[in-house]
Structures are given as structure tokens and as C-alpha cells.
Enzyme design. Structure first.
Site, PDB file in Angstrom:
ATOM      1  N   CYS A  42     -81.719 -38.518 -59.610  1.00  0.00           N
ATOM      2  CA  CYS A  42     -81.135 -37.315 -59.012  1.00  0.00           C
ATOM      3  C   CYS A  42     -81.364 -37.264 -57.502  1.00  0.00           C
ATOM      4  CB  CYS A  42     -81.709 -36.062 -59.676  1.00  0.00           C
ATOM      5  SG  CYS A  42     -80.976 -34.539 -59.032  1.00  0.00           S
ATOM      6  N   CYS A  47     -77.601 -36.928 -57.807  1.00  0.00           N
ATOM      7  CA  CYS A  47     -77.142 -35.579 -57.453  1.00  0.00           C
ATOM      8  C   CYS A  47     -77.224 -35.259 -55.969  1.00  0.00           C
ATOM      9  CB  CYS A  47     -77.960 -34.526 -58.205  1.00  0.00           C
ATOM     10  SG  CYS A  47     -78.400 -34.952 -59.894  1.00  0.00           S
ATOM     11  N   LYS A  50     -75.137 -37.623 -53.571  1.00  0.00           N
ATOM     12  CA  LYS A  50     -73.728 -37.408 -53.925  1.00  0.00           C
ATOM     13  C   LYS A  50     -73.228 -36.081 -53.372  1.00  0.00           C
ATOM     14  CE  LYS A  50     -72.915 -35.461 -57.691  1.00  0.00           C
ATOM     15  NZ  LYS A  50     -72.986 -35.147 -59.126  1.00  0.00           N
ATOM     16  N   TYR A 177     -67.338 -37.874 -64.981  1.00  0.00           N
ATOM     17  CA  TYR A 177     -67.571 -37.065 -63.781  1.00  0.00           C
ATOM     18  C   TYR A 177     -68.005 -37.917 -62.592  1.00  0.00           C
ATOM     19  CZ  TYR A 177     -72.654 -37.159 -64.659  1.00  0.00           C
ATOM     20  OH  TYR A 177     -73.952 -37.552 -64.843  1.00  0.00           O
ATOM     21  N   GLU A 181     -65.785 -37.810 -59.337  1.00  0.00           N
ATOM     22  CA  GLU A 181     -66.415 -37.248 -58.140  1.00  0.00           C
ATOM     23  C   GLU A 181     -66.323 -38.212 -56.970  1.00  0.00           C
ATOM     24  OE1 GLU A 181     -69.827 -34.309 -60.098  1.00  0.00           O
ATOM     25  OE2 GLU A 181     -70.312 -36.403 -59.646  1.00  0.00           O
ATOM     26  N   HIS A 461     -63.266  -7.436 -54.468  1.00  0.00           N
ATOM     27  CA  HIS A 461     -61.976  -7.797 -53.870  1.00  0.00           C
ATOM     28  C   HIS A 461     -62.110  -7.909 -52.354  1.00  0.00           C
ATOM     29  CE1 HIS A 461     -57.606  -7.974 -53.595  1.00  0.00           C
ATOM     30  NE2 HIS A 461     -57.684  -7.103 -52.603  1.00  0.00           N
ATOM     31  N   GLU A 466     -62.756 -12.489 -58.940  1.00  0.00           N
ATOM     32  CA  GLU A 466     -62.376 -11.188 -59.497  1.00  0.00           C
ATOM     33  C   GLU A 466     -61.377 -11.345 -60.647  1.00  0.00           C
ATOM     34  OE1 GLU A 466     -59.701  -8.551 -57.183  1.00  0.00           O
ATOM     35  OE2 GLU A 466     -59.692 -10.172 -55.695  1.00  0.00           O
TER      36      GLU A 466
END
Length: 478
Positions: A42, A47, A50, A177, A181, A461, A466
């Protein structure tokens, strides 16, 4: 029997380091061995680097957007050597932090490879034998090359961070992934990216509607994505290859080097299952990972492993040898860093605090840092409808910031709802910062929020999120 340590941890990744530190805090005498760099996949080659590359790759579009918003800015070329130097400086800093955390916790560090001699003994690559009452294996996993001719010419995700220069063109093989990625990352950094995936759609296992929008967004941004396609063969190019004679696809390489002298040529010739042939500066494989269990002596002492080499454990991370435990990717459960950390905490609760603790693998939120980004928690529409009748609330739209800048990017917000209980069974978001959103949505979904709970929440908003609380009518039932 007297042991050198109460706990010996093999592996200095996120899970192993957490287990060592927390166990030491109980008063246990703890040691840890790591053969490479502290921080594991990682921090050192996963992670963290990356995500920093994801940030770097987004600045080209930011420059374009800034101009659309009235800013007088000019973006030059991306300086890979400068970025790489800063990247490794940051990784060195993080590794230093990991080492300091262990030292401050009175965990003894051995910079060596460790294997198992018996149920209570590890042998270091230095030749030293060390005994421990408990042994925890947290060696993680690694990317593997496929079994195809010429695969050794390619690289894996581990190698990307070490390249002296970025290739002009790259073929990325895989649809998970990691492949998706890096396709977005390298495309954003100016590399001409082609991606092959043998399946019908990338990101298998994720919601079909969400992964379809991700694939569409990747293509819109310039990734040359080929589905139902794989490599048949790859090799160094010949003179005939470099002229393009007889090739059914254009040369993808930046600056081919002649091989008239018989010397190795820059680039890799690839033949695909669709019949196309092309030359790429680089080929990266992201076609699978394997647990790091080779040559550890597991079988010799009775630790059971699976077909792929993963260590078999029970609900408490205990192996078939009672004194030996395993956590993280080496067990092939859920391969996420935060999960490995939770497994480490549960291990310490079970073994050192007398509180047998199982891990909860239900409703784990996760993010895929593709471009566009994907955040998800719970069941996909396909999974949920196989279990019970569901209602699908979904909307896709062009967000305000992209619309103003003239970009075509679309986002998606989706809720999968049980028709009987009204509970939200799954949430899937495709949008900028989807990972940040799904972390917060994940709390509500994990707590068992109903669709009406979402409806009662006042919208913030103007935001993209939302839409999650303003979708009143289902788009379909399943």
C-alpha cells in the site's frame, strides 16, 4: 517453554505493522521481519504512490477547465523525472514514519526475509533462528505475469513507479481496478494508452451500470479500450515490424529504433486475439495477483494453503497450526488495506486481550480511482435482484462544473432498495470524488438506512451528492 518473543510478525505492511504495535501496547514482547521496505504494498508500491499519480494526472484537465473559467493559465509538459523524485522522497518519508512507529512501540525490527522452521520458530535470511509463542504472517501479495509467449518483456504495476521515463505509448492488459486505474493515470500524463480486457466489460464484480459508465468515460478521455481482446504473442520487433508491412494496426510506438544492426530494439511487438498487430513502447500486465507464500516452509510444518497459495484461516485468522495466524492479502479474503488493518486489530483482541473477535466483512465501502472515479458499498443491482425484489433509483447527469467548462463527463448516483424492507442494499456513485462520498454514505448504509431515511435528509445544494436524497421515484423494479 520460554520463547524469545510473545509475537513474531512476518511482513511490514499496514496489517503487520498495526498488529505488532497494538500487541506491543498490551505489554507483549514483539518483533517484526520485513525483507523489502517497511510499509508494504500500500505505502511503497500501491495505494499511496498510485493516488499521488492520480492527482498528478488530473492537472492537465484542470488547466483546460481553468481557462474555461476565465483564468489566463498555460500548462507545459509533464515532468516525469521531477515528479518521480518527489514521489520517492515522500515514500521514503512514510517508510521512516512506519519504522519510527514500530521503534516507539518497542517492536524490534529485523530487515531480513523470514521463513518458518516449526510452529514456534522462524529462520531469518541472516541464518538466525528466533522463537515466538505466536507467529503472524502478513506478507501480502504481488502482481504476476501471465503464461503467454514473451510475457517477460512486460512490466507490472510494481514497476511503473521505477521507470526512468514515461513511455510514449503503452498497452495495459487487464480489466480490474489496477489496470483501469493506471489506464486513466497514464492517459492523463500524456501517454497514448491502449487497454485490452478479455471479458465483456471492465471492473468485473462491480455494478453493471456503473462500470459501463466508467468504461464510456475512459474512452471519452482518450483510452483506447478493447473488450473481448487479449494478447496471443509478444516479442521484440523486427525490421519488417518497424516498417509496418503486413501489420493490421498502426505502430503505436513513439520513436522506433532500427534493428538493422541486429541489436535489441526499443518497443514490444504484440499480436492480439482480434488479429491486430502493433508495437508499443511498453506493455503492462495487471491480470492478477498471488499471495507471497513461496519458500516460507508452510507445507513442511502443516500450514494449509489453497490452490493459489493463499493461507487458509478460520474466522479468527488462525491457520491449521494453532500458534500461527495470518492476515491481509496473503489469506485471499478481502484485499483492501483497511480490511487488513481491521484483521490485525481483531487478531490482537483475540490473542492478546482474551476477547475472541471475528471480522465483519459485510457492507465494506470501496473506491476505484479510475477516471471517472467509482465509489461503491453493498450489493450491485445484479446481486440484489437475485436475492429478492428490488427497486432501482438512479440518475445520470452532467455536473455543473463540467457543464460550464464544456466537458462531456457525466456522473451517476444509484441506490438499490429492498421492496420489502425499504433498506438501501447498495449504493454506487460514478463521479469526481466518488471515494470521498461513498465513505460518508457508507455509514448510513452500514447502519441499515432505508430509502425513506435518505428522503428525509435535506439536500445540500448545489452539490452532486444531493441527488442521493432527491430521487423520489424508482427508474425500474427488478
Amino acid at each position: 517453554m520460554t520463547f524469545d518473543y510473545d509475537l513474531f510478525v512476518i511482513g511490514g505492511g499496514s496489517g503487520g505493522v498495526r498488529a505488532a504495535r497494538v500487541a506491543a501496547a498490551t505489554g507483549a514482547k514483539v518483533a517484526l521481519a520485513e525483507e523489502f521496505r517497511m510499509g508494504g504494498t500500500c505505502v511503497i508500491r500501491g495505494c499511496v504512490p498510485k493516488k499521488l499519480m492520480v492527482f498528478a494526472s488530473g492537472y492537465a484537465e484542470m488547466c483546460d477547465d481553468a481557462q474555461a473559467y476565465g483564468w489566463d493559465v498555460t500548462c507545459g509538459a509533464f515532468d516525469w523525472p521531477k515528479f518521480r523524485t518527489q514521489l520517492h522522497k515522500e515514500l521514503d518519508r512514510l517508510e521512516g514514519i512506519y519504522r519510527k512507529l514500530l521503534s516507539n512501540s518497542d517492536v524490534e525490527i529485523f530487515d531480513a526475509r523470514a521463513s518458518l522452521k516449526d510452529a514456534h520458530t522462524v529462520t531469518l535470511s541472516t541464518g538466525q533462528d528466533i522463537t515466538a509463542k505466536h507467529i503472524l504472517i502478513a506478507t501480502g501479495g504481488r502482481p504476476v505475469l501471465p503464461d503467454i509467449p514473451g510475457a517477460e518483456l512486460g512490466i507490472t504495476s510494481n514497476d511503473i513507479f521505477l521507470l526512468d521515463e514515461l513511455p510514449k505509448s503503452i498497452l495495459i492488459v487487464g480489466g480490474g481496478y489496477i489496470a483501469s486505474e493506471f489506464a486513466g493515470i497514464l492517459n492523463g500524463l500524456g501517454v497514448k494508452v491502449t487497454q485490452f480486457y478479455r471479458g465483456a466489460q471492465i471492473l468485473r464484480g462491480f455494478d453493471d451500470e456503473a462500470r459501463g459508465l466508467v468504461a464510456e468515460g475512459m474512452r471519452d478521455k482518450g483510452v483506447n479500450l478493447h473488450l473481448g481482446t487479449n494478447i496471443v504473442e509478444m516479442r521484440a520487433p523486427t525490421d519488417q515490424d518497424l516498417t509496418g508491412e503486413g501489420m493490421s494496426a498502426p505502430i503505436e510506438q513513439g520513436k522506433p529504433t532500427s534493428v538493422s544492426s541486429g541489436k535489441p530494439v526499443k518497443g514490444i511487438w504484440v499480436k492480439a486475439t482480434n488479429g491486430n498487430e502493433a508495437i508499443y513502447d511498453q506493455v503492462m500486465f495487471a491480470t492478477g495477483r498471488a499471495p507471497n507464500t513461496e519458500d516460507m516452509g508452510l507445507g513442511d510444518i502443516g500450514v494449509e494453503t489453497g490452490r493459489r497459495g493463499q493461507i487458509i484461516v478460520d474466522d479468527y485468522s488462525q491457520t491449521t497450526v494453532p500458534s500461527i495466524y495470518a492476515i491481509g492479502d496473503v489469506t485471499d479474503r478481502v484485499q483492501l488495506t483497511p480490511v487488513a488493518i481491521r484483521e490485525a486489530m481483531a487478531f490482537v483482541q483475540t490473542v492478546f486481550k482474551g476477547n475472541p473477535t471475528k471480522n465483519d466483512y459485510e457492507m465494506i465501502p470501496s473506491a476505484v480511482f479510475t477516471q471517472p472515479e467509482l465509489g461503491t458499498i453493498g450489493m450491485t443491482e445484479e446481486e440484489a435482484r437475485d436475492i429478492e425484489p428490488v427497486e432501482i433509483y438512479c440518475t445520470s447527469f452532467k455536473p455543473m462544473n463540467h457543464a460550464f467548462a464544456g466537458r462531456s463527463d457525466r456522473v451517476m448516483m444509484k441506490l438499490v432498495v429492498s421492496r420489502e424492507t425499504r433498506k438501501v442494499m447498495g449504493c454506487h456513485i460514478v463521479a469526481d470524488h466518488a471515494g470521498e462520498m461513498i465513505q460518508l454514505v457508507g455509514i448510513a448504509v452500514k447502519m441499515g438506512a432505508s430509502k425513506e431515511d435518505f428522503d428525509r435528509t435535506v439536500a445540500v445544494h448545489p452539490t452532486m451528492a444531493e441527488e442521493l436524497v432527491t430521487m423520489k421515484d424508482p427508474v425500474r423494479s427488478a
